[in-house]
Design an enzyme around this catalytic site. Structure first.
Site, PDB file in Angstrom:
ATOM      1  N   GLY A   1       1.070  -1.042  -0.067  1.00  0.00           N
ATOM      2  CA  GLY A   1      -0.081  -0.044   0.241  1.00  0.00           C
ATOM      3  C   GLY A   1       1.232   1.029   0.139  1.00  0.00           C
ATOM      4  O   GLY A   1       2.140   1.160   0.281  1.00  0.00           O
TER       5      GLY A   1
ATOM      6  N   GLY B   1       1.735   5.210   1.272  1.00  0.00           N
ATOM      7  CA  GLY B   1       1.787   5.051   2.404  1.00  0.00           C
ATOM      8  C   GLY B   1       2.933   4.504   3.086  1.00  0.00           C
ATOM      9  O   GLY B   1       3.245   5.385   4.533  1.00  0.00           O
ATOM     10  N   HIS B   2       3.745   4.333   3.340  1.00  0.00           N
ATOM     11  CA  HIS B   2       5.385   3.916   3.694  1.00  0.00           C
ATOM     12  C   HIS B   2       6.553   4.391   2.846  1.00  0.00           C
ATOM     13  O   HIS B   2       7.116   4.054   3.377  1.00  0.00           O
ATOM     14  CB  HIS B   2       5.217   2.663   3.272  1.00  0.00           C
ATOM     15  CG  HIS B   2       3.630   1.710   4.293  1.00  0.00           C
ATOM     16  ND1 HIS B   2       3.545   2.426   5.892  1.00  0.00           N
ATOM     17  CD2 HIS B   2       2.539   1.154   3.660  1.00  0.00           C
ATOM     18  CE1 HIS B   2       2.177   1.402   5.810  1.00  0.00           C
ATOM     19  NE2 HIS B   2       1.952   0.644   4.708  1.00  0.00           N
TER      20      HIS B   2
ATOM     21  N   ASP C   1      -1.776  -9.037   0.734  1.00  0.00           N
ATOM     22  CA  ASP C   1      -0.982  -9.253  -0.149  1.00  0.00           C
ATOM     23  C   ASP C   1      -0.763 -10.760  -0.347  1.00  0.00           C
ATOM     24  O   ASP C   1      -0.481 -10.894  -1.876  1.00  0.00           O
ATOM     25  CB  ASP C   1       0.698  -8.550   0.548  1.00  0.00           C
ATOM     26  CG  ASP C   1       0.627  -6.783   0.321  1.00  0.00           C
ATOM     27  OD1 ASP C   1      -0.139  -6.426  -0.171  1.00  0.00           O
ATOM     28  OD2 ASP C   1       1.245  -6.238   1.589  1.00  0.00           O
TER      29      ASP C   1
ATOM     30  N   HIS D   1       0.802   0.738  10.075  1.00  0.00           N
ATOM     31  CA  HIS D   1      -0.718   1.340   9.517  1.00  0.00           C
ATOM     32  C   HIS D   1      -1.449   1.393  10.753  1.00  0.00           C
ATOM     33  O   HIS D   1      -2.818   1.080  10.718  1.00  0.00           O
ATOM     34  CB  HIS D   1      -1.103  -0.397   9.459  1.00  0.00           C
ATOM     35  CG  HIS D   1      -0.680  -1.393   7.994  1.00  0.00           C
ATOM     36  ND1 HIS D   1      -0.059  -2.394   7.884  1.00  0.00           N
ATOM     37  CD2 HIS D   1      -0.674  -0.664   6.756  1.00  0.00           C
ATOM     38  CE1 HIS D   1       0.541  -2.704   6.434  1.00  0.00           C
ATOM     39  NE2 HIS D   1       0.165  -1.605   5.692  1.00  0.00           N
TER      40      HIS D   1
END
Length: 330
Positions: free
Chosen positions: A54, A56-57, A110, A217
């Protein structure tokens, strides 16, 4: 919510458009799908390495696509898995005749989608192997269920170096496995973060409260309590790491001090100094120290500490030069 964005639902695609505009000489996308992120050029006969996860990392996942590291990345929305179709399309684009290694974090969505993509590739006679990063010690006693966090950096480095040597698919997998077996991470959060599509914090912490073991998360940690000093955090974290993976006097490790998105580099170096002092007292040799942002969680404040036990072969892999739009090592 204060963020430099357009529409929250376009956050990931707008980010990717900006990356391709700025770094089109190094990366591209496939079949008009912005979220199928690849190196601009591929080396025929080389094992390709594909990751995914995802948004955001950053720089985690797509930020390690480049020379000497990864070949492609399937990009999901913020904190969401990419689809099996995205992974499959990336795989077809980067495959160069020697097979493909799937290397990604140990998260349910994932895993499911990478497995589905592997089945699709099998029907196209594309050979794949899979391995997950699972270095987060505080996320479970059983290594099989642990989350993959910043320590996956060492897996990327070792596998990428072996692939650049034109190693076979099994050899590249073995290099990733060696890094995985010798890497552990502990992390802690001081503040939550805000997912643009949601518009509010993903968890809450008090003014003087922190969370040890918090996931990237916002997964619950092992305790919430008063904020500790850098020395105290280093001591608890190293105690956890070395209990799970003992390192003897004279053995060598690499240390990674990772910021989660809103922690100043000054604070990370304070933490790094605290870690090094304890390692010196234990007579554990530090081969290299990496300090910076390697796996973030939007604007979460906090950090993680990773250690990777190294031998001569791994030191050579970790020292290899790499170049991506987000990370360069000469």
């Amino acid at each position: 919510m204060k963020k430099i964005i357009n529409a929250p639902e376009n956050y990931t695609d707008d980010m990717l458009k900006g990356i391709y505009t700025a770094h089109g000489d190094q990366v591209k996308y496939t079949d008009d799908n912005l979220r199928c992120y690849c190196k601009a050029k591929k080396t025929e006969g080389k094992v390709a390495i594909v990751t995914g996860g995802g948004t955001g990392h950053l720089p985690l996942f797509l930020g390690y696509v480049g020379e000497g590291l990864l070949d492609g990345c399937a990009v999901g929305s913020v904190f969401q898995s990419p689809s099996a179709e995205q992974i499959y399309n990336v795989t077809k684009e980067v495959e160069a005749g020697a097979g493909v290694l799937y290397l990604y974090g140990n998260y349910t969505g994932d895993t499911m989608n990478f497995d589905m993509s592997a089945e699709m590739c099998e029907m196209d006679d594309i050979e794949t192997r899979s391995i997950v990063g699972a270095d987060d010690v505080n996320s479970g006693e059983d290594p099989a269920v642990r989350r993959g966090v910043a320590g996956i950096f060492f897996m990327y480095k070792c596998a990428g170096a072996k692939a650049a040597e034109m190693g076979t698919l099994d050899e590249v997998l073995a290099a990733a496995q060696k890094a995985k077996d010798n890497t552990r991470t502990v992390g802690f959060a001081l503040t939550p973060c805000i997912i643009p599509e949601v518009g509010h914090s993903n968890f809450t912490l008090g003014e003087n409260e922190m969370a040890m073991g918090m996931g990237i998360h916002g997964e619950p940690g092992i305790w919430n309590g008063p904020v500790k000093t850098a020395d105290e955090l280093a001591s608890e974290s190293l105690g956890t790491l070395l209990k799970d993976m003992p390192v003897g006097e004279g053995e060598e490790i690499c240390v990674l001090i990772n910021g989660l998105g809103a922690t100043s580099i000054e604070e990370l170096y304070i933490l790094s100094g605290s870690v090094r002092k304890l390692l010196d007292e234990k007579k554990i040799k530090v081969y290299r120290t990496f300090v910076g942002e390697f796996a973030t969680s939007m604007e979460m404040a906090g950090a993680s500490i990773s250690i990777c036990k190294v031998d001569g072969e791994m030191k050579d892999w970790i020292d290899r030069p790499v170049k991506t739009p987000f990370y360069t090592q000469s």
